[in-house]
Design an enzyme around this catalytic site. Structure first.
Site, PDB file in Angstrom:
ATOM      1  N   ALA A  53       3.466  -0.181  -1.412  1.00 38.52           N
ATOM      2  CA  ALA A  53       4.447   0.213  -2.426  1.00 38.52           C
ATOM      3  C   ALA A  53       4.609  -0.877  -3.476  1.00 38.52           C
ATOM      4  CB  ALA A  53       5.786   0.518  -1.769  1.00 38.52           C
ATOM      5  N   TYR A  54       4.628  -2.125  -3.023  1.00 35.28           N
ATOM      6  CA  TYR A  54       4.760  -3.248  -3.958  1.00 35.28           C
ATOM      7  C   TYR A  54       3.522  -3.338  -4.844  1.00 35.28           C
ATOM      8  CZ  TYR A  54       6.025  -7.945  -5.575  1.00 35.28           C
ATOM      9  OH  TYR A  54       6.370  -9.032  -6.346  1.00 35.28           O
ATOM     10  N   SER A  55       2.338  -3.133  -4.261  1.00 33.65           N
ATOM     11  CA  SER A  55       1.104  -3.151  -5.050  1.00 33.65           C
ATOM     12  C   SER A  55       1.114  -2.040  -6.096  1.00 33.65           C
ATOM     13  CB  SER A  55      -0.116  -2.989  -4.133  1.00 33.65           C
ATOM     14  OG  SER A  55      -0.271  -4.091  -3.267  1.00 33.65           O
TER      15      SER A  55
END
Length: 286
Positions: free
Chosen positions: A145-147
């Site tokens: 999700a962060y990527s």
């Protein structure tokens, strides 16, 4: 006498806090946007702490109503889109709330802040800095999700820079490498919570490799030599530069990560992360 002002989001701790301090020390008036007002800058005359919830458009609008009222004395000249959250999780276990929260904070809210800020910054022919990370170059397992958010923010930066090319506003991106900040303090706890709330059959697949990844990440970030002050110096340099560059890195690891994304093939990158992923036998457990 007027003084150039800069808005920094995510200013309550970590990289944002360091940037606010550095900019204020060097003569800028800084609007420090935080989720909760705690008076941490109350003794510094040229820092104004303002409440901001990036997931709430009304909160963003109220912040800019205040900023607009200050423009005679402190014309808004800079914006540092720094706020960010990171919730580690295998994509199969990722909770919808965690995905939406990361996109709201790391991408959508920062685009809204930029939209509100642009009329002021265009008038002052100022500067916008978007903070991403090495994960805006290579997508990392268990930080999906962060990527996704960081790749989106890189695209947001590129598009904004091209659209504003002839406006007099410069747009730069800063990619920090691993730097210890409070975002890491909850890393292992959050990851364990996600595992605990998952179905047994799914947890069995990811538990070993995910926990190993979380522990290795904490050990790694505690051993790096790049500091928050290194980051703050880069932010100051961008605002002091006659003509800012479009892309900056903080830490050799950030630059190396970006280089690998350009040099290695997709297959080579997949193999690089192979030991970080569940094994064939772990998938057979279900």
């Amino acid at each position: 006498m007027t003084r150039k002002s800069i808005l920094v989001t995510g200013a309550s701790s970590g990289l944002g806090y360091a940037a606010v301090q550095k900019l204020a020390e060097n003569g800028f008036y800084v609007f420090a946007a935080v989720r909760e007002i705690r008076g941490m800058f109350s003794n510094i005359k040229n820092i104004k702490e303002l409440k901001l919830d990036l997931a709430n458009e009304q909160s963003i609008e109220e912040l800019f109503i205040y900023i607009e009222a200050t423009q005679k004395d402190y014309p808004l000249w800079g914006l540092v889109n720094n706020a960010g959250i990171c919730v580690p999780s295998p994509l199969e276990l990722l909770r919808e709330f965690d995905l939406r929260q990361q996109l709201d904070t790391n991408v959508i809210g920062q685009l809204l802040v930029t939209q509100f800020a642009l009329p002021f910054i265009r008038k002052s022919k100022g500067r916008i800095i978007n903070i991403t990370s090495g994960l805006g170059s290579i997508a990392v397992p268990y930080l999906g999700a962060y990527s996704i958010a960081q790749f989106a923010k890189m695209a947001f930066t590129d598009v904004l820079r091209r659209e504003l090319k002839h406006s007099g506003v410069t747009v730069s991106v800063v990619q920090p490498g691993a730097i210890y900040t409070p975002i890491w303090d909850k890393f292992l706890v959050t990851g364990q919570e996600i595992l605990d709330n998952s179905l047994d059959e799914k947890r069995k697949i990811y538990e070993r490799s995910f926990i190993e990844f979380l522990k290795a990440s904490q050990i790694g970030v505690n051993s790096v030599k790049t500091t928050r002050n290194d980051f703050a110096k880069v932010i100051l340099d961008i605002f002091k530069a006659e003509i800012p560059e479009t892309h900056y890195y903080v830490g050799d690891d950030a630059k190396n990560f970006s280089n690998k994304s350009k040099i290695l093939t997709v297959t080579e990158i997949d193999e690089w992360f192979d030991l970080q992923s569940p094994t064939e036998s772990e998938f057979k457990k279900i």
